[in-house]
Design an enzyme around this catalytic site. Structure first.
Site: not given
Length: 424
Positions: A63, A179, A304
């Site tokens: 965001l 990740h 994502d």
């Protein structure tokens, strides 16, 4: 406020039933064939046309606030999410300041409280500065404030650092959402090291750069008992490693994204809207991911969602920044390409986008039943449209699905009994 939704096709208990839904204030009160005798200030008649799901949840979004609000804001991102039927999203810590302490996380939480139109449950970083090495954050001080811990965009490079992180995270009752990327194997690559890469003179990212770190972390999760969730898996080896880890009893879950399930490197074009990390892999990788979805190895579909400015995405495959937007296309893409052809069931898709993410990350809701929070969305599965990024509510416009002909659209999103999006 009392609300009656009439003649809906309702996802309840893992199946679809035709039912009315009666809501009192923020909670579902009753389900039944005809509840018209209940008094209601608001009545929506779905005429057996709209499918009512628990509000969707995306556990992997960007965001961009604080720090990068020229790309996206919490307001624009959550408006886009609400339009698509999401009632909760979990933003990653690629921010400035990095949410690596309660003080830095507060900067993000303050904006969320002021601007978010749906629930926003942020991640804190795993390492200080989200550097993927060095000192870990104080997990105990952040566990009650963050939905989990991630260095998204950066793989934790040293085994000793990840082991220490997992031990501390487990002790704090948290979850790591990793990740996975081995920096020493990247070699300056920016798309998959496949046929398109070779034929067009690009530099490739090997599959091993992803799966090698997943293999390490699954072993560490089994050793430490830390709940471990793998972000955006893209390779066939990753699927098999996670499948094997689950069979061994490791507390491991994972997600993939719509673009990895519906595209591969055969679809690449010389355009930044096809550039993301991990990259689009081979057709064989895509098929392995689909099999992982079908057999339950892949738990969650997340987007994502990674908006960038038009200028940042205008430099082709080589020089554009990595990341595409996905909130406003995720469900229609998957419904059109996986559910309609019979690859997976609608029930499986709803579970992966609305139920399972809540179970893994301890997010309230996920059921349409008496006593559950009235977090809902309603989809018109027969609606047909062409993806036009200029119509997105997100500030991001870069999508590999531009121009696709899709079925289904969300017409109604409710958060704790309040309509936060409506086109019905």
């Amino acid at each position: 406020m009392r609300t009656l939704i009439k003649n809906a096709v309702v996802y309840s208990g893992g199946n679809f039933i035709r039912s009315d839904v009666y809501i009192v204030d923020s909670v579902i009160h009753s389900l039944g064939i005809s509840l018209s005798h209940f008094k209601a200030e608001r009545v929506f008649d779905f005429k057996n046309r709209y499918y009512l799901f628990p509000g969707l949840v995306d556990v992997h979004v960007h965001l961009r606030q604080p720090g990068f609000s020229y790309k996206e804001t919490i307001l624009t991102g959550t408006r886009a999410a609400a339009r698509a039927g999401y009632t909760a999203v979990c933003p990653m810590p690629n921010l400035n300041p990095v949410p690596d302490s309660p003080e830095n996380l507060k900067a993000e939480l303050d904006i969320i409280r002021k601007d978010a139109v749906i629930d926003v449950l942020p991640f804190a970083s795993i390492t200080k500065g989200r550097r993927g090495c060095g000192e870990c954050v104080d997990f105990s001080s952040l566990a009650g404030l963050a939905v989990g811990f991630s260095d998204d965009g950066t793989g934790v490079q040293e085994e000793s650092v990840m082991r220490a992180a997992m031990k501390s995270c487990a002790a704090a009752g948290g979850i790591i959402s990793a990740h996975c990327e081995v920096n020493e194997l990247l070699s300056g690559g920016y798309i998959h090291d496949g046929e398109y890469c070779k034929n067009h003179g690009h530099k490739g990212i090997s599959s091993e750069s992803e799966w090698r770190q997943i293999e390490r972390d699954c072993r560490l999760a089994l050793e430490t008992g830390c709940r471990y969730h793998v972000c955006h898996i893209s390779t066939k080896e990753s699927v098999e490693i996670i499948r094997r880890a689950k069979a061994q009893g490791a507390p491991v879950t994972c997600e993939t994204a719509p673009h990895y399930l519906t595209l591969c490197d055969d679809d690449l074009q010389e355009n930044g809207r096809f550039k993301m990390n991990p990259p689009l892999r081979s057709a064989q990788d895509r098929e392995a991911l689909i099999e992982g979805v079908k057999d339950g190895t892949v738990d969650v579909i997340a987007t994502d969602h990674a908006p960038h400015s038009a200028e940042e995405k205008s430099k082709g495959l080589k020089d554009s920044l990595m990341g595409v937007v996905g909130l406003e296309t995720a469900f229609p893409v998957l419904y059109t390409r996986l559910v309609k052809p019979g690859v997976i069931t609608l029930e499986r898709l709803v579970n992966m986008m609305a139920v399972r993410p809540r179970e893994i990350f301890n997010i309230e809701g996920g059921a349409i039943e008496p006593g559950a929070p009235a977090d809902l969305c309603a989809y018109d599965l027969d609606y047909q449209y062409t993806v036009d990024p200029n119509e997105f509510l997100s500030m991001g416009r870069s999508t590999p699905f531009e121009g696709w002909q899709l079925s289904s659209t969300n017409v109604f999103t409710m958060l704790r009994g309040e309509c936060v999006y409506e086109s019905v």
